[in-house]
Scaffold this motif. Structure first.
Motif: not given
Length: 239
Positions: A1-2, A181-183, A228-230, A236-237
């Motif tokens: 989870x993020x 540098x991050x995605x 938006x959430x979905x 973001x995978x």
């Protein structure tokens, strides 16, 4: 989870993320949202709000994530605040998402990217105020922010807006977000009447990374929070 850190745009506050944040939390993610200086419930006098102040608050919120590398999400004017946060010192973020957001080059100012038809009114309203801020009329916000909401929703959200400090529009950007540098991901809004789809796509190209186009207005987190959430989780995978 993020861990999602959500940064609101001009005249808005953390309240604008409530529904989208709720959908992300329901999926098991941790979500952080907050008021920028002079916005929402934050008591900072608006004539004292600077781009540096935006950057400091954003940095503080990211540092509070500890060892977790959060997904940093910025909407609209948040683009310049996030750039200021990154100009000060490198910060660990897992992914960067800009939603209908300004992505400026070093030396550019936000005011110069506002449509010429609206630009003079910002100065006039700020000059007439007691704190160098401007409050857009309900007619204007209905057209540029809330065009894909109904009248009742538009009126209710307009009442939550706070005057926008003009000063941050006049300061130059110091950092190029494309250097992170991050995605990176840009969510363009097809019905955006504040920036326009063309500018959305220009900023997306400037940022680099993936581009997702949503069929929504500028305030997609209000008109289509679940979408938006979905979309965030899918792009973001995450699930």
């Amino acid at each position: 989870m993020a861990v999602f850190v959500l940064v609101h745009g001009g005249s808005h506050g953390s309240w604008c993320w409530d529904a989208c944040a709720g959908a992300l939390r329901s999926a098991g993610h941790r979500v952080v949202s907050f008021d920028l200086p002079g916005h929402g419930q934050d008591p900072t006098p608006r004539d004292q709000v600077t781009l540096k102040a935006y950057g400091e608050v954003i940095r503080d919120q990211l540092k509070q994530c500890g060892s977790e590398s959060p997904v940093l999400v910025g909407h609209s004017l948040a683009g310049i605040g996030i750039a200021e946060a990154m100009a000060h010192e490198p910060l660990a973020i897992g992914q960067l998402v800009m939603i209908a957001a300004l992505v400026l080059k070093p030396g550019e100012r936000a005011i110069d990217r506002i449509p010429e038809s609206r630009r003079p009114s910002y100065f006039e309203l700020a000059a007439a105020s007691s704190d160098q801020s401007f409050a857009l009329s309900a007619e204007v916000t209905r057209r540029v922010f809330f065009n894909d909401l109904n009248d009742t929703q538009a009126s209710g959200y307009h009442a939550k807006l706070t005057p926008q400090p003009l000063g941050v529009y006049l300061e130059t950007t110091r950092f190029d977000l494309s250097e992170i540098s991050c995605p990176k991901h840009f969510f363009a809004c097809r019905q955006d009447q504040a920036l326009g789809l063309e500018n959305n796509l220009i900023y997306a190209q400037r940022l680099g990374g993936s581009i997702t186009t949503l069929d929504a207005g500028h305030d997609v987190m209000l008109s289509e929070p679940d979408l938006l959430a979905q979309s965030l989780m899918e792009r973001l995978g995450m699930r």
